[in-house]
Write a protein that holds these residues in place. Structure first.
Motif, PDB file in Angstrom:
ATOM      1  N   GLY A   1      32.078  44.155  24.139  1.00 51.49           N
ATOM      2  CA  GLY A   1      31.347  45.407  23.988  1.00 51.49           C
ATOM      3  C   GLY A   1      32.026  46.550  24.711  1.00 51.49           C
ATOM      4  N   LEU A   2      31.364  47.634  24.676  1.00 55.61           N
ATOM      5  CA  LEU A   2      31.871  48.872  25.289  1.00 55.61           C
ATOM      6  C   LEU A   2      31.711  48.872  26.799  1.00 55.61           C
ATOM      7  CD1 LEU A   2      30.041  51.364  22.903  1.00 55.61           C
ATOM      8  CD2 LEU A   2      32.498  51.101  23.040  1.00 55.61           C
ATOM      9  N   THR A   3      30.779  48.081  27.317  1.00 55.12           N
ATOM     10  CA  THR A   3      30.350  48.225  28.707  1.00 55.12           C
ATOM     11  C   THR A   3      31.486  48.105  29.723  1.00 55.12           C
ATOM     12  OG1 THR A   3      29.597  45.950  28.511  1.00 55.12           O
ATOM     13  CG2 THR A   3      27.904  47.640  28.454  1.00 55.12           C
ATOM     14  N   GLY A   4      32.454  47.235  29.474  1.00 58.33           N
ATOM     15  CA  GLY A   4      33.535  47.032  30.434  1.00 58.33           C
ATOM     16  C   GLY A   4      34.374  48.265  30.695  1.00 58.33           C
ATOM     17  N   ALA A   5      34.605  49.072  29.685  1.00 58.35           N
ATOM     18  CA  ALA A   5      35.498  50.229  29.796  1.00 58.35           C
ATOM     19  C   ALA A   5      34.837  51.424  30.483  1.00 58.35           C
ATOM     20  CB  ALA A   5      35.992  50.635  28.418  1.00 58.35           C
ATOM     21  N   LEU A   6      33.523  51.391  30.600  1.00 56.01           N
ATOM     22  CA  LEU A   6      32.803  52.543  31.148  1.00 56.01           C
ATOM     23  C   LEU A   6      32.480  52.324  32.622  1.00 56.01           C
ATOM     24  CD1 LEU A   6      30.334  52.931  28.157  1.00 56.01           C
ATOM     25  CD2 LEU A   6      32.294  54.379  28.610  1.00 56.01           C
ATOM     26  N   LYS A   7      32.889  53.280  33.437  1.00 58.87           N
ATOM     27  CA  LYS A   7      32.691  53.144  34.886  1.00 58.87           C
ATOM     28  C   LYS A   7      31.337  53.693  35.331  1.00 58.87           C
ATOM     29  CE  LYS A   7      36.814  51.484  35.517  1.00 58.87           C
ATOM     30  NZ  LYS A   7      36.784  50.219  34.792  1.00 58.87           N
ATOM     31  N   ASP A   8      30.861  54.729  34.686  1.00 55.35           N
ATOM     32  CA  ASP A   8      29.597  55.378  35.033  1.00 55.35           C
ATOM     33  C   ASP A   8      28.425  54.446  34.706  1.00 55.35           C
ATOM     34  OD1 ASP A   8      27.289  56.885  35.122  1.00 55.35           O
ATOM     35  OD2 ASP A   8      28.127  58.614  34.065  1.00 55.35           O
ATOM     36  N   GLN A  13      24.748  51.576  31.061  1.00 56.00           N
ATOM     37  CA  GLN A  13      23.397  51.224  30.641  1.00 56.00           C
ATOM     38  C   GLN A  13      23.171  51.638  29.189  1.00 56.00           C
ATOM     39  OE1 GLN A  13      21.204  49.264  32.016  1.00 56.00           O
ATOM     40  NE2 GLN A  13      19.754  49.578  30.350  1.00 56.00           N
ATOM     41  N   LYS A  14      23.602  52.853  28.848  1.00 53.09           N
ATOM     42  CA  LYS A  14      23.474  53.351  27.466  1.00 53.09           C
ATOM     43  C   LYS A  14      24.244  52.445  26.499  1.00 53.09           C
ATOM     44  CE  LYS A  14      21.102  57.197  26.743  1.00 53.09           C
ATOM     45  NZ  LYS A  14      19.740  56.662  26.701  1.00 53.09           N
ATOM     46  N   ALA A  15      25.452  52.086  26.882  1.00 54.64           N
ATOM     47  CA  ALA A  15      26.281  51.227  26.033  1.00 54.64           C
ATOM     48  C   ALA A  15      25.619  49.865  25.850  1.00 54.64           C
ATOM     49  CB  ALA A  15      27.674  51.067  26.639  1.00 54.64           C
ATOM     50  N   LYS A  16      25.041  49.344  26.932  1.00 55.45           N
ATOM     51  CA  LYS A  16      24.365  48.045  26.851  1.00 55.45           C
ATOM     52  C   LYS A  16      23.161  48.152  25.912  1.00 55.45           C
ATOM     53  CE  LYS A  16      22.120  44.381  29.499  1.00 55.45           C
ATOM     54  NZ  LYS A  16      21.457  44.007  28.259  1.00 55.45           N
TER      55      LYS A  16
END
Length: 76
Positions: A1-8, A13-16
């Motif tokens: 998913g996207l979650t790994g690449a996002l630090k914020d 949370q939004k990506a999850k």
């Protein structure tokens, strides 16, 4: 998913939430696609979509099974 690449954390949370929402929709579609696959067993397009959904939902056994079926019809 996207979650790994996002630090914020807020973006994580939004990506999850987004990933969970997508997974929920994929799960709703799954029975219909599996039925379509039963009715037309060698239709590559259906098999390919199922393979992608299985992978997305982490259904490794089902994905491997679909990979074999796709190979069997000479599409891989």
């Amino acid at each position: 998913g996207l979650t790994g690449a996002l630090k914020d954390p807020k973006k994580q949370q939004k990506a999850k939430e987004y990933n969970d929402m997508v997974d929920a929709e994929l799960k709703k579609a799954l029975p219909y696609l599996e039925k379509a696959d039963q009715l037309k067993p060698n239709e590559f397009e259906t098999m390919d979509i199922l393979r992608v959904i299985y992978e997305s939902l982490g259904m490794k056994d089902k994905k491997a099974e679909m990979d074999k079926k796709i190979k069997a019809i000479g599409k891989e």
